[in-house]
Design a protein around this motif. Structure first.
Motif, PDB file in Angstrom:
ATOM      1  N   ILE A  93      -8.402   0.427  -1.349  1.00 60.93           N
ATOM      2  CA  ILE A  93      -7.961  -0.966  -1.379  1.00 60.93           C
ATOM      3  C   ILE A  93      -8.865  -1.837  -0.511  1.00 60.93           C
ATOM      4  O   ILE A  93      -9.204  -2.977  -0.880  1.00 60.93           O
ATOM      5  CB  ILE A  93      -6.491  -1.089  -0.944  1.00 60.93           C
ATOM      6  CG1 ILE A  93      -5.588  -0.422  -1.981  1.00 60.93           C
ATOM      7  CG2 ILE A  93      -6.098  -2.549  -0.772  1.00 60.93           C
ATOM      8  CD1 ILE A  93      -5.732  -0.968  -3.396  1.00 60.93           C
ATOM      9  N   SER A 151      -5.641   3.280   1.281  1.00 52.90           N
ATOM     10  CA  SER A 151      -6.149   2.215   2.153  1.00 52.90           C
ATOM     11  C   SER A 151      -7.664   2.085   2.051  1.00 52.90           C
ATOM     12  O   SER A 151      -8.205   0.973   2.018  1.00 52.90           O
ATOM     13  CB  SER A 151      -5.744   2.488   3.604  1.00 52.90           C
ATOM     14  OG  SER A 151      -4.363   2.310   3.772  1.00 52.90           O
ATOM     15  N   ARG A 167       0.827  -1.208   0.000  1.00 54.36           N
ATOM     16  CA  ARG A 167       0.000   0.000   0.000  1.00 54.36           C
ATOM     17  C   ARG A 167       0.863   1.260   0.000  1.00 54.36           C
ATOM     18  O   ARG A 167       0.509   2.269  -0.619  1.00 54.36           O
ATOM     19  CB  ARG A 167      -0.943  -0.001   1.211  1.00 54.36           C
ATOM     20  CG  ARG A 167      -2.118  -0.967   1.092  1.00 54.36           C
ATOM     21  CD  ARG A 167      -2.825  -1.112   2.434  1.00 54.36           C
ATOM     22  NE  ARG A 167      -4.095  -1.835   2.338  1.00 54.36           N
ATOM     23  CZ  ARG A 167      -4.204  -3.150   2.282  1.00 54.36           C
ATOM     24  NH1 ARG A 167      -3.095  -3.907   2.288  1.00 54.36           N
ATOM     25  NH2 ARG A 167      -5.394  -3.733   2.203  1.00 54.36           N
TER      26      ARG A 167
END
Length: 420
Positions: free
Chosen positions: A54, A51, A36
């Motif tokens: 994702i 984040s 990430r």
């Protein structure tokens, strides 16, 4: 079902969210497995924003956690790596040729899962060929146990000038009577997914650009040699199509013969590059040099024997290849002077199977460049992917409907406007 990204308009409140999602998906596709933190750096987005996206993509099954990466030189917690979920979606890549269509099924990671070939007589009508190709694609999905709703898109490479709005061929010298036939619409109606139709040399160029010898280049030209010749042009990492989609039609450029260079075997009454540099014309020239019937039907196995004779320094065959290299070298030189690409990629059976020919092309270009006051030299390389290049390019085009929803797709835009 057509992905909803094709219906997004710039005024929609969800537009930016979708653009960021697909941008991250594309980076994961290219660089994954990736952390990430690295994803945030590559996308120029905050770690918190990455984040959030994702996590949403993980919940949707688009991406997967695949374990821990290496810690930095300073130590610390090892990052979690993510990659695309290869079973989340699939695409077809098709390469339509004069007497066969090659079909590839790939997952969203770009891995080719199967390839098959549908053969037909040269000159077969489009509707018969397309019906057989559709049935073969249905059979592939059934064999692989893939439901239709997991099919994302179809990419097609075909010879000829493309009508991007209608999704068909404007001009199709290789595929007689295929002009204006509803190629894209046939597949769209059958599978109800986006269909991207592109010139076959452009798909070959995309394949080499992303997976082959051009993958580290921003600017390249790919010359494909078979029944004739054509080129795909990539400048600043984008495919150049031209005002009417006819960029790269180098086969129609007239070859200017030098009075100082006799060409006894390769011209055969032709005056444009596409005719002179075709496989069949080279075959005819070699037959003439060996006192064989120049009208002998072209056979690739026999051509392979001729090319092997050149490697063994057969003077008669070498003489013909020297003439051919002179003409091909002059074309490469003109492309260097006009487009200034970092790489010129040669694709096709004759260049892939004759180191002698490739060496002679380099010789001819270097000899000519000595008389020109420019310091830049385009590297001239033979493609790595060979017959797979066009399929790879077609698969990439199909994947772009997932990774780049803002790309222009006039055929899909037209269908959406008609409510199909």
């Amino acid at each position: 079902m057509i992905p909803e990204t094709h219906f997004i308009k710039k005024g929609d409140s969800s537009f930016l969210k979708k653009v960021n999602e697909t941008r991250l998906l594309y980076i994961i596709y290219k660089e994954g497995p990736i952390s990430r933190v690295d994803l945030s750096r590559e996308a120029h987005m905050s770690k918190a924003a990455v984040s959030e996206i994702i996590n949403r993509l993980c919940d949707a099954g688009m991406v997967l956690d695949v374990g821990k990466g290496q810690s930095t030189s300073k130590g610390g917690k090892r990052p979690t790596l993510i990659k695309l979920n290869p079973e989340r979606g699939y695409v077809f890549g098709l390469e339509i040729k004069r007497s066969e269509t090659i079909i590839a099924l790939a997952n969203i990671d770009g891995d080719l899962l199967s390839t098959s070939v549908v053969e037909y007589e040269t000159g077969s009508p489009a509707y018969l060929v397309l019906d057989r190709v559709v049935r073969e694609m249905q059979s592939v999905l059934k064999t692989k146990n893939i439901p239709h709703d997991k099919l994302i898109a179809i990419g097609i490479g075909a010879p000829g000038q493309i009508n991007y709005t209608q999704g068909n061929l404007l001009v199709a010298d290789t595929l007689k009577n295929w002009a204006h036939e509803p190629l894209s619409e046939v597949f769209h109606k059958e599978f109800n997914v986006p269909v991207i139709l592109e010139n076959d040399v452009n798909t070959i160029s995309l394949g080499e650009y992303l997976y082959g010898v051009g993958k580290n280049e921003k600017d390249l030209v790919c010359i494909a040699i078979s029944d004739g010749i054509g080129s795909g042009i990539i400048q600043n990492q984008s495919l150049v199509k031209g005002a009417q989609g006819a960029a790269g039609e180098i086969g129609y450029i007239e070859f200017i013969r030098s009075v100082d260079r006799p060409l006894n075997f390769i011209l055969n009454g032709h005056n444009i590059y596409g005719d002179i540099l075709s496989e069949k014309n080279l075959y005819k020239g070699i037959n003439k040099s060996l006192s064989l019937d120049p009208e002998t039907p072209f056979k690739r196995s026999r051509m392979s024997e001729f090319l092997s004779m050149a490697e063994d320094k057969n003077s008669l065959v070498c003489r013909v290849l020297n003439e051919y290299a002179y003409v091909l070298g002059s074309l490469c030189l003109n492309l260097q002077k006009t487009l200034n690409p970092g790489v010129i990629i040669l694709n096709g059976f004759v260049v892939e199977n004759s180191q002698y020919l490739v060496d002679r092309v380099h010789h001819e270009v270097e000899k000519s460049l000595k008389n020109i006051p420019i310091t830049f030299r385009s590297r001239i390389l033979v493609g790595e992917l060979k017959i797979e290049a066009g399929l790879r390019g077609a698969v990439v085009m199909a994947l772009q409907t997932l990774f780049n929803p803002t790309q222009e797709n006039p055929f899909i835009d037209r269908l959406v406007g008609e409510g199909l």
